[in-house]
Write a protein that holds these residues in place. Structure first.
Motif, PDB file in Angstrom:
ATOM      1  N   ASN A  16      42.461  81.140  93.091  1.00  0.00           N
ATOM      2  CA  ASN A  16      43.809  81.131  92.526  1.00  0.00           C
ATOM      3  C   ASN A  16      44.817  81.639  93.548  1.00  0.00           C
ATOM      4  OD1 ASN A  16      45.570  80.722  90.223  1.00  0.00           O
ATOM      5  ND2 ASN A  16      45.834  82.936  90.237  1.00  0.00           N
ATOM      6  N   VAL A  17      45.998  81.018  93.537  1.00  0.00           N
ATOM      7  CA  VAL A  17      47.136  81.464  94.342  1.00  0.00           C
ATOM      8  C   VAL A  17      48.329  81.533  93.416  1.00  0.00           C
ATOM      9  CG1 VAL A  17      48.664  80.946  96.283  1.00  0.00           C
ATOM     10  CG2 VAL A  17      46.244  80.348  96.434  1.00  0.00           C
ATOM     11  N   ASP A  18      49.004  82.676  93.403  1.00  0.00           N
ATOM     12  CA  ASP A  18      50.172  82.847  92.548  1.00  0.00           C
ATOM     13  C   ASP A  18      51.199  83.690  93.286  1.00  0.00           C
ATOM     14  OD1 ASP A  18      51.668  82.512  90.228  1.00  0.00           O
ATOM     15  OD2 ASP A  18      50.898  84.350  89.335  1.00  0.00           O
ATOM     16  N   VAL A  19      52.459  83.496  92.948  1.00  0.00           N
ATOM     17  CA  VAL A  19      53.544  84.318  93.490  1.00  0.00           C
ATOM     18  C   VAL A  19      54.359  84.816  92.311  1.00  0.00           C
ATOM     19  CG1 VAL A  19      55.600  84.370  94.951  1.00  0.00           C
ATOM     20  CG2 VAL A  19      53.613  83.013  95.654  1.00  0.00           C
ATOM     21  N   ASP A  20      54.555  86.127  92.245  1.00  0.00           N
ATOM     22  CA  ASP A  20      55.300  86.685  91.114  1.00  0.00           C
ATOM     23  C   ASP A  20      56.796  86.747  91.404  1.00  0.00           C
ATOM     24  OD1 ASP A  20      55.808  89.051  92.587  1.00  0.00           O
ATOM     25  OD2 ASP A  20      54.160  90.130  91.643  1.00  0.00           O
ATOM     26  N   GLU A  21      57.555  87.235  90.425  1.00  0.00           N
ATOM     27  CA  GLU A  21      59.018  87.276  90.533  1.00  0.00           C
ATOM     28  C   GLU A  21      59.512  88.243  91.603  1.00  0.00           C
ATOM     29  OE1 GLU A  21      57.509  90.268  87.778  1.00  0.00           O
ATOM     30  OE2 GLU A  21      57.293  88.096  87.739  1.00  0.00           O
ATOM     31  N   LYS A  22      58.646  89.119  92.094  1.00  0.00           N
ATOM     32  CA  LYS A  22      59.020  90.062  93.160  1.00  0.00           C
ATOM     33  C   LYS A  22      58.551  89.582  94.532  1.00  0.00           C
ATOM     34  CE  LYS A  22      59.132  94.070  90.154  1.00  0.00           C
ATOM     35  NZ  LYS A  22      58.600  95.409  89.889  1.00  0.00           N
ATOM     36  N   ASN A  23      58.199  88.292  94.621  1.00  0.00           N
ATOM     37  CA  ASN A  23      57.754  87.664  95.871  1.00  0.00           C
ATOM     38  C   ASN A  23      56.439  88.225  96.406  1.00  0.00           C
ATOM     39  OD1 ASN A  23      60.001  85.903  95.995  1.00  0.00           O
ATOM     40  ND2 ASN A  23      61.232  87.592  96.777  1.00  0.00           N
ATOM     41  N   ASN A  24      55.586  88.677  95.492  1.00  0.00           N
ATOM     42  CA  ASN A  24      54.254  89.141  95.859  1.00  0.00           C
ATOM     43  C   ASN A  24      53.270  87.991  95.686  1.00  0.00           C
ATOM     44  OD1 ASN A  24      55.045  91.935  96.210  1.00  0.00           O
ATOM     45  ND2 ASN A  24      55.174  92.041  93.986  1.00  0.00           N
ATOM     46  N   ALA A  25      52.519  87.713  96.730  1.00  0.00           N
ATOM     47  CA  ALA A  25      51.482  86.685  96.646  1.00  0.00           C
ATOM     48  C   ALA A  25      50.203  87.345  96.156  1.00  0.00           C
ATOM     49  CB  ALA A  25      51.256  86.047  98.007  1.00  0.00           C
ATOM     50  N   ASN A  26      49.585  86.732  95.161  1.00  0.00           N
ATOM     51  CA  ASN A  26      48.329  87.217  94.604  1.00  0.00           C
ATOM     52  C   ASN A  26      47.292  86.117  94.742  1.00  0.00           C
ATOM     53  OD1 ASN A  26      49.288  89.839  93.434  1.00  0.00           O
ATOM     54  ND2 ASN A  26      50.672  88.406  92.413  1.00  0.00           N
ATOM     55  N   ILE A  27      46.228  86.424  95.466  1.00  0.00           N
ATOM     56  CA  ILE A  27      45.189  85.437  95.753  1.00  0.00           C
ATOM     57  C   ILE A  27      43.852  85.967  95.251  1.00  0.00           C
ATOM     58  CG2 ILE A  27      43.956  84.210  97.589  1.00  0.00           C
ATOM     59  CD1 ILE A  27      46.595  84.450  99.221  1.00  0.00           C
ATOM     60  N   VAL A  28      43.134  85.109  94.548  1.00  0.00           N
ATOM     61  CA  VAL A  28      41.772  85.430  94.114  1.00  0.00           C
ATOM     62  C   VAL A  28      40.853  84.508  94.892  1.00  0.00           C
ATOM     63  CG1 VAL A  28      40.151  85.538  92.190  1.00  0.00           C
ATOM     64  CG2 VAL A  28      42.572  86.087  91.816  1.00  0.00           C
ATOM     65  N   MET A  29      39.878  85.103  95.547  1.00  0.00           N
ATOM     66  CA  MET A  29      38.971  84.305  96.373  1.00  0.00           C
ATOM     67  C   MET A  29      37.557  84.837  96.269  1.00  0.00           C
ATOM     68  SD  MET A  29      39.701  85.562 100.302  1.00  0.00           S
ATOM     69  CE  MET A  29      38.249  84.711 100.919  1.00  0.00           C
ATOM     70  N   THR A  30      36.633  84.074  96.808  1.00  0.00           N
ATOM     71  CA  THR A  30      35.236  84.469  96.866  1.00  0.00           C
ATOM     72  C   THR A  30      34.713  84.187  98.262  1.00  0.00           C
ATOM     73  OG1 THR A  30      33.150  84.380  95.658  1.00  0.00           O
ATOM     74  CG2 THR A  30      34.244  82.255  96.115  1.00  0.00           C
ATOM     75  N   LEU A  31      33.440  84.417  98.440  1.00  0.00           N
ATOM     76  CA  LEU A  31      32.745  84.110  99.686  1.00  0.00           C
ATOM     77  C   LEU A  31      31.545  83.237  99.352  1.00  0.00           C
ATOM     78  CD1 LEU A  31      32.762  87.727 101.129  1.00  0.00           C
ATOM     79  CD2 LEU A  31      34.298  85.862 101.773  1.00  0.00           C
ATOM     80  N   THR A  32      30.976  82.582 100.345  1.00  0.00           N
ATOM     81  CA  THR A  32      29.815  81.750 100.084  1.00  0.00           C
ATOM     82  C   THR A  32      28.604  82.598  99.710  1.00  0.00           C
ATOM     83  OG1 THR A  32      29.291  81.710 102.436  1.00  0.00           O
ATOM     84  CG2 THR A  32      30.549  79.836 101.554  1.00  0.00           C
ATOM     85  N   ALA A  33      28.595  83.868 100.135  1.00  0.00           N
ATOM     86  CA  ALA A  33      27.510  84.794  99.795  1.00  0.00           C
ATOM     87  C   ALA A  33      28.062  86.220  99.831  1.00  0.00           C
ATOM     88  CB  ALA A  33      26.370  84.656 100.784  1.00  0.00           C
TER      89      ALA A  33
END
Length: 101
Positions: free
Chosen positions: A32-49
């Motif tokens: 997931n990639v999101d940007v809030d109203e305060k210009n903060n980028a929030n990224i949810v990620m994983t790894l292959t292992a």
């Protein structure tokens, strides 16, 4: 969609796991990639292992990719293993590149 999110995604497509010749976005590591109203980028990620030896490099690269998007003030990257990554999360291009059909 927010143009900042589009720009972050394009920047993430320039980030590669040094062990795999496919960018982390097409590899399916970005949930997931999101940007809030305060210009903060929030990224949810994983790894292959979970024991990925390049986790610090990838986290730094993801942070820098998001931070370089116009208007982004702060970046928060959350690493998760739920759901765990599997090859079905890759784009069709990535599966072809790596020989997974």
């Amino acid at each position: 969609m927010d143009k900042r999110i589009d720009q972050i995604i394009e920047n993430l497509k320039q980030v590669y796991d040094p062990e795999i010749p496919v960018n982390i976005y097409d590899l399916g590591l970005i949930y997931n990639v999101d940007v809030d109203e305060k210009n903060n980028a929030n990224i949810v990620m994983t790894l292959t292992a979970p024991g990925c030896p390049v986790v610090d490099i990838l986290m730094d690269d993801v942070t820098q990719a998001a931070r370089s998007a116009e208007g982004i003030e702060n970046v928060n990257v959350d690493l998760t293993f739920d759901p765990p990554w599997d090859k079905s999360m890759m784009s069709e291009e990535a599966r072809l590149e790596l020989g997974f059909f």
